[in-house]
Design an enzyme around this catalytic site. Structure first.
Site, short mmCIF file in Angstrom:
data_model
loop_
_atom_site.label_atom_id
_atom_site.label_comp_id
_atom_site.label_asym_id
_atom_site.label_seq_id
_atom_site.Cartn_x
_atom_site.Cartn_y
_atom_site.Cartn_z
N ARG A 1 0.85 -1.20 0.00
CA ARG A 1 0.00 0.00 0.00
C ARG A 1 0.88 1.24 0.00
NH1 ARG A 1 -1.42 1.87 4.63
NH2 ARG A 1 -2.05 -0.12 5.53
N TYR B 1 -16.51 17.29 -14.45
CA TYR B 1 -16.99 15.91 -14.60
C TYR B 1 -18.16 15.65 -13.65
CZ TYR B 1 -16.77 10.80 -14.42
OH TYR B 1 -17.07 9.47 -14.45
N LYS C 1 -8.92 7.06 -19.23
CA LYS C 1 -9.24 7.67 -20.51
C LYS C 1 -8.00 7.66 -21.42
CE LYS C 1 -12.98 8.33 -18.12
NZ LYS C 1 -13.28 9.54 -17.38
N ASP D 1 -7.86 19.10 -13.34
CA ASP D 1 -8.13 17.75 -13.85
C ASP D 1 -7.80 17.80 -15.35
OD1 ASP D 1 -9.32 15.53 -15.06
OD2 ASP D 1 -10.99 15.46 -13.64
#
Ligand code: PLP
Length: 392
Positions: free
Chosen positions: A45, A97, A194, A169
């Site tokens: 992690r 978004y 994307k 973003d």
């Protein structure tokens, strides 16, 4: 090193132990420590070699000091907002978004974060929205789905003048097209699901910071919250990123062809594309973008059914998401932006009849043929042509 060379050779491009030209998928949750506290890796992690390879790559591509990989773009955005506390205020772009809007409105607001929504192209409105407790300006450019373009350098300047952070973003552009940190932005976020992944086969998110202090904060939160990208997905993402330049060049060329075609298609009433010289954002786009992106949106003439049009296409895939090798088309009001209340959506200019197209890397001739047959088969289209409806 030029950008397209960096895609292949920056970050960690080979295995440091064997020289394997693809960084291996290190499937391990923990690592043998020869001496306590002296190991490079302790627990996956906190740090995993496959994940770190893609994290270093995105940091180099965006020109930041450190990168961080998350299980999704949404997890990346949530982790960045976890830097802040109840009572903090944000200036947020009005065309972000849909999932980001949902996170802000239905989750983070409950935790005491507040925000003012503005059209970030209007720099005076941005400045006027900044309050005493404002911590950051958060925006997308180009936006989804109207492809509005905000002047990145100006936003960075305003944020710096007010001693607050600027966060972008960069999903819709990808670092091939623009690198906000080089323009003074503090934090860049990606839905790597994307353009960066590029193959519609991985959900991932990335964050890059401009300086080490921010990097330390994000590293702490990434480890604390734990929404990390797994080793297999990290490998898949890096593999996809290698061809970003090749893909973007093909997709940009197709987008220009489709824009030209739609500009001359009488059944189309309006096109949203930053590369349109009549678009009010054209000059800003030309200044800060390398190419105008591979997304465009358009509206059909009144009376034509956008659903009939997108369902009638045979090659272009009717699907959410974007940035893939395959062309994807959708109706924001019914699909990606369906969660936004209709009145707010209309106020932001996203009409019911808006169609969003993510242009892929097929042969452009086939894309034009598919659009052409889609228009030809629209019920009512013949009346429009007969009545001499023209493209405005
Ligand atoms: C898809 C998308 C997101 C969310 O990313 P996921 O990987 O789907 O969680 C965030 N911002 C933008 C601009 C997006 O297109």
């Amino acid at each position: 090193m030029e950008f397209e060379t960096k895609l292949l050779h920056a970050g960690v491009s080979e295995d440091q132990y064997t020289g394997a030209t693809s960084v291996p998928i290190y499937m391990a949750s923990t690592f043998h420590q020869q001496k306590i506290g002296e190991s490079e890796y302790e627990y996956s992690r906190t740090g995993n070699p496959t994940r770190q390879a893609v994290e270093k790559l995105i940091a180099d591509l965006e020109g930041g000091v450190a990168g961080f990989a998350f299980s999704s773009g949404s997890a990346a955005i949530n982790t960045v907002f976890a830097m802040f506390s109840a009572g903090d205020h944000f200036v947020v772009g009005n065309d972000v978004y849909g999932g980001t809007f949902r996170l802000l409105e239905n989750v983070l607001k409950r935790m005491g974060l507040t925000f003012t929504v503005v059209d970030t192209r209007d720099l005076i409105a941005v400045e006027n929205a900044i309050q005493e407790n404002t911590q950051a300006i958060y925006l997308e450019t180009p936006t989804n789905p109207l492809l509005h373009v905000t002047d990145i350098a100006e936003i960075a300047r305003i944020a710096q003048a007010h001693g607050i952070l600027s966060i972008i973003d960069n999903t819709f552009a990808s670092p091939y097209i623009q690198r906000p940190i080089e323009q003074g932005i503090d934090i860049v976020i990606h839905s790597a699901s994307k353009y960066l992944g590029g193959h519609s086969d991985v959900i991932a998110g990335l964050v890059v910071t401009k300086d080490q202090k921010l990097a330390d904060q994000v590293a702490y939160l990434q480890n604390s919250i734990g929404s990390i990208l797994a080793p297999q997905e990290s490998w898949l993402l890096q593999r996809g990123m290698k061809t970003l330049g090749l893909r973007m060049r093909a997709q940009l060329a197709n987008t220009e062809k489709i824009f030209e075609y739609l500009s001359n298609q009488p059944l189309v009433s309006k096109i949203y594309y930053p590369g349109d010289p009549n678009n009010p954002d054209y000059e800003v786009a030309r200044k800060q973008m390398n190419g105008f992106g591979a997304m465009l949106s358009f509206e059909l003439q009144p009376g034509l059914d956008p659903q009939e049009f997108v369902e009638g296409l045979q090659l272009i895939t009717l699907a959410e998401s974007l940035g893939a090798l395959e062309s994807l088309i959708e109706i924001p009001a019914l699909m990606t932006h369906g969660a936004i209340p209709r009145d707010i959506r209309l106020k932001n200019g996203i009409k019911d009849e808006l169609i969003r197209l993510s242009v892929g890397a097929e042969d452009g001739k086939d894309l034009l043929l598919d659009l052409e047959q889609g228009f030809a088969n629209l019920k009512g289209s013949h009346d429009h042509v007969r009545n001499g409806a023209v493209n405005s």
